[in-house]
Write a protein that holds these residues in place. Structure first.
Motif, PDB file in Angstrom:
ATOM      1  N   UNK A 142      27.963  42.166  18.423  1.00 30.92           N
ATOM      2  CA  UNK A 142      27.152  43.371  18.211  1.00 30.92           C
ATOM      3  C   UNK A 142      26.826  43.547  16.736  1.00 30.92           C
ATOM      4  N   UNK A 143      27.834  43.328  15.877  1.00 36.22           N
ATOM      5  CA  UNK A 143      27.608  43.426  14.422  1.00 36.22           C
ATOM      6  C   UNK A 143      26.569  42.399  13.990  1.00 36.22           C
ATOM      7  N   UNK A 144      26.710  41.175  14.474  1.00 37.53           N
ATOM      8  CA  UNK A 144      25.770  40.106  14.100  1.00 37.53           C
ATOM      9  C   UNK A 144      24.345  40.446  14.536  1.00 37.53           C
ATOM     10  N   UNK A 145      24.187  40.961  15.754  1.00 38.83           N
ATOM     11  CA  UNK A 145      22.855  41.293  16.267  1.00 38.83           C
ATOM     12  C   UNK A 145      22.233  42.455  15.482  1.00 38.83           C
ATOM     13  N   UNK A 146      23.034  43.478  15.165  1.00 34.61           N
ATOM     14  CA  UNK A 146      22.522  44.628  14.392  1.00 34.61           C
ATOM     15  C   UNK A 146      22.064  44.194  13.000  1.00 34.61           C
ATOM     16  N   UNK A 167      24.927  51.082  11.228  1.00 37.57           N
ATOM     17  CA  UNK A 167      25.532  50.989  12.565  1.00 37.57           C
ATOM     18  C   UNK A 167      26.479  49.785  12.646  1.00 37.57           C
ATOM     19  N   UNK A 168      26.022  48.679  12.067  1.00 33.55           N
ATOM     20  CA  UNK A 168      26.856  47.467  12.069  1.00 33.55           C
ATOM     21  C   UNK A 168      28.122  47.687  11.255  1.00 33.55           C
ATOM     22  N   UNK A 169      28.003  48.425  10.145  1.00 34.86           N
ATOM     23  CA  UNK A 169      29.175  48.623   9.278  1.00 34.86           C
ATOM     24  C   UNK A 169      30.226  49.494   9.963  1.00 34.86           C
ATOM     25  N   UNK A 212      29.810  35.464  27.265  1.00 28.89           N
ATOM     26  CA  UNK A 212      30.509  35.673  26.003  1.00 28.89           C
ATOM     27  C   UNK A 212      29.845  34.917  24.863  1.00 28.89           C
ATOM     28  N   UNK A 213      29.188  33.786  25.175  1.00 30.87           N
ATOM     29  CA  UNK A 213      28.577  32.959  24.141  1.00 30.87           C
ATOM     30  C   UNK A 213      27.107  33.300  23.877  1.00 30.87           C
ATOM     31  N   UNK A 214      26.467  33.961  24.839  1.00 29.05           N
ATOM     32  CA  UNK A 214      25.013  34.134  24.759  1.00 29.05           C
ATOM     33  C   UNK A 214      24.523  34.969  23.565  1.00 29.05           C
ATOM     34  N   UNK A 215      25.185  36.095  23.206  1.00 24.31           N
ATOM     35  CA  UNK A 215      24.632  36.908  22.111  1.00 24.31           C
ATOM     36  C   UNK A 215      24.442  36.137  20.812  1.00 24.31           C
ATOM     37  N   UNK A 216      25.452  35.353  20.432  1.00 27.06           N
ATOM     38  CA  UNK A 216      25.336  34.606  19.174  1.00 27.06           C
ATOM     39  C   UNK A 216      24.247  33.541  19.287  1.00 27.06           C
TER      40      UNK A 216
END
Length: 536
Positions: free
Chosen positions: A230-234, A257-259, A188-192
């Motif tokens: 996902x929004x942050x990564x995009x 895509x993020x929006x 849960x923490x890894x993407x950020x």
């Protein structure tokens, strides 16, 4: 710089709320967490509040601490003050829990400190936030923290250093956070964390590394259905293509895509950020008409966002009031049913209890008093018997000692008399008188009974002076049997003349024997032989 701070604060919220351990055994808290993950904050808040009410009613400290903690997570997005208030209450409850469950209390305490650090960061109290996160790190870095709190603290410290433009320090802590999350597989923490490391590599112009981190973040966020991540990564991928390749089409595609995803999120900060990134792209394309339109959309969203915040706070208050009112009515009904029973039985119960207590105390004290008397009497008798035994033993010892001393004295006297006899015999023989034979027979008959040997003397001497010969032999192995005789006679404090008479030698020979004995005992000139022997 403002935009950067805004993103960092959003990332704080994302990191902290994206995976606080759903490890509670409380069913209401589990239901609340499930709703919070689905972005249903109102339902989540209701479940957490009901859990808190039930915990307070049951006086369950652990559930009270947990429910306050999750209320803080649920609240700080809409009201930082409320979130801080609940986090502080949770911290106090965990402090109370230390008396019964130290391990649970310690983990809970550091989770609370990290939540407070996150709230301080959103309030731009970066120094206070940094201090709290460092405290969490100092306590947990040597432990196996599988809850992810240590990784969150590393991430928080990294974000604050990033805000302070201390990029090397920020990268160091992001790396530590990544290692911690990967170690315990806190997905849960890894993407950020991947995004933050990607931003760090991007600042260092490490193009392939930064792109790899952003792609990892997007893949994992899609796999775990973490919409905020996902929004942050995009957005990060869009800015990467804009900054490195100047590819406006690809960058705008990622932002759109993020929006689409951000529109469905209750936290409108993510939608605002997507629009701000699109504004940067349109400005680079000199498309000021769309820039103006997008800025208007941000204003509209912010207005609705603040209205939604107020509405959410009002709903939260309504939920609290409804749950409290429901509990109050239930309590009133229960109290009315119990009041009559309590009134009827209270006085009788108190009277019976008092009678039982006083009766028990009376008999208990009486029993103790009798027991004390018996113990005192037995103790006095025992002391008396012990005193009598002691006196008897002392008397017996003194009698034995006197008997042995008298025997030793008798033997010594006999030895003296024997030697006197021998001297007298010598004198008679030296006169060469015709009656010599007759006189010798009389003397022998007279003193036959006194002919005792040294063995009897040694036995009585050793019984009075325990291990005297043994001690001398151990200390001075060269000492002879004649030397031991000299030592024994010195121990009896006899004069040289008396010793000469007993040993049937001249006084000069005794002096010579004493002189040889001093050498064997290795005595100095100033040391007294008699004093030395008496001290052995």
């Amino acid at each position: 710089m403002k935009v950067f701070q805004f993103v960092s604060v959003v990332l704080f919220a994302l990191v902290f709320s994206g995976g606080q351990a759903q490890s509670s055994n409380n069913k209401l808290i589990q239901k609340g967490w499930a709703e919070l993950v689905k972005d249903n904050e109102n339902k989540a808040f209701q479940y957490f509040w009901e859990a808190n009410e039930m915990a307070r009613k049951q006086n369950n400290t652990e559930d009270k601490a947990e429910s306050y903690f999750y209320l803080g997570i649920c609240s700080y997005g809409s009201s930082l003050e409320k979130g801080l208030q609940y986090a502080t209450k949770s911290l106090n409850e965990y402090h109370t829990l230390e008396k019964t469950n130290t391990t649970k209390a310690t983990i809970g305490r550091y989770k609370c400190l990290q939540l407070i650090s996150t709230i301080y960061s959103r309030q731009k109290k970066y120094d206070d936030a940094l201090s709290l996160s460092k405290e969490v790190v100092s306590e947990l870095e040597d432990q196996n923290d599988s809850s992810g709190t240590l990784g969150l603290a590393y991430n928080s410290i990294g974000v604050i250093y990033e805000l302070k433009n201390e990029n090397e320090a920020a990268g160091h802590y992001f790396t530590l956070a990544l290692a911690e999350f990967e170690k315990f597989k806190n997905v849960a923490y890894l993407p950020v964390t991947y995004c933050k490391l990607g931003e760090w590599c991007k600042k260092k112009k490490q193009k392939p590394e930064s792109l790899n981190y952003f792609k990892k973040a997007l893949t994992l966020a899609e796999k775990t259905e973490n919409k905020q991540a996902e929004v942050t990564a995009l957005l990060a991928l869009g800015k990467w293509h804009l900054d490195f390749d100047r590819n406006f089409v690809v960058a705008e595609n990622y932002c759109n895509r993020a929006r689409i995803i951000a529109i469905g999120l209750s936290d409108k900060l993510f939608e605002i950020k997507t629009i701000q990134t699109l504004i940067e792209i349109k400005k680079d394309q000199s498309n000021f008409e769309e820039v103006s339109q997008l800025q208007s959309e941000i204003i509209t969203i912010k207005d609705s966002f603040y209205s939604a915040e107020k509405e959410q706070i009002e709903k939260s208050l309504e939920v609290q009031f409804e749950v409290s009112e429901k509990n109050r009515k239930l309590k009133l009904i229960s109290a009315e049913k119990e009041v009559s029973k309590l009134t009827n039985y209270l006085l009788i119960s108190v009277l019976i209890l008092l009678i039982i207590v006083f009766s028990f105390l009376y008999f208990f004290l009486k029993r103790i008093n009798n027991r004390d008397k018996q113990l005192l009497k037995a103790k006095e008798e025992l002391v008396h018997l012990m005193e009598e035994q002691k006196q008897l033993k002392e008397q017996q010892f003194n009698d034995d000692l006197e008997h042995k001393e008298s025997q030793l004295s008798a033997i010594t006297i006999q030895m003296l008399e024997k030697n006197e006899l021998l001297d007298e015999i010598k004198n008679i023989l030296s006169r060469k008188d015709p009656n010599t034979e007759s006189e010798l027979k009389k003397l022998v008959s007279k003193y036959t009974i006194q002919d005792k040997n040294w063995k009897d003397f040694d036995n009585y001497f050793e019984s009075v002076n325990k291990n005297f010969y043994t001690r001398l032999k151990q200390k001075y192995p060269e000492i002879s049997a004649n030397d031991l005789k000299i030592c024994a006679l010195i121990k009896l404090n006899l004069s040289i003349k008396e010793m000469a008479s007993i040993l049937n030698i001249s006084p000069d020979s005794v002096k010579t024997a004493r002189h040889r004995l001093r050498k064997k005992l290795q005595l100095n000139t100033e040391e007294n032989l008699t004093d030395f022997i008496l001290s052995v």
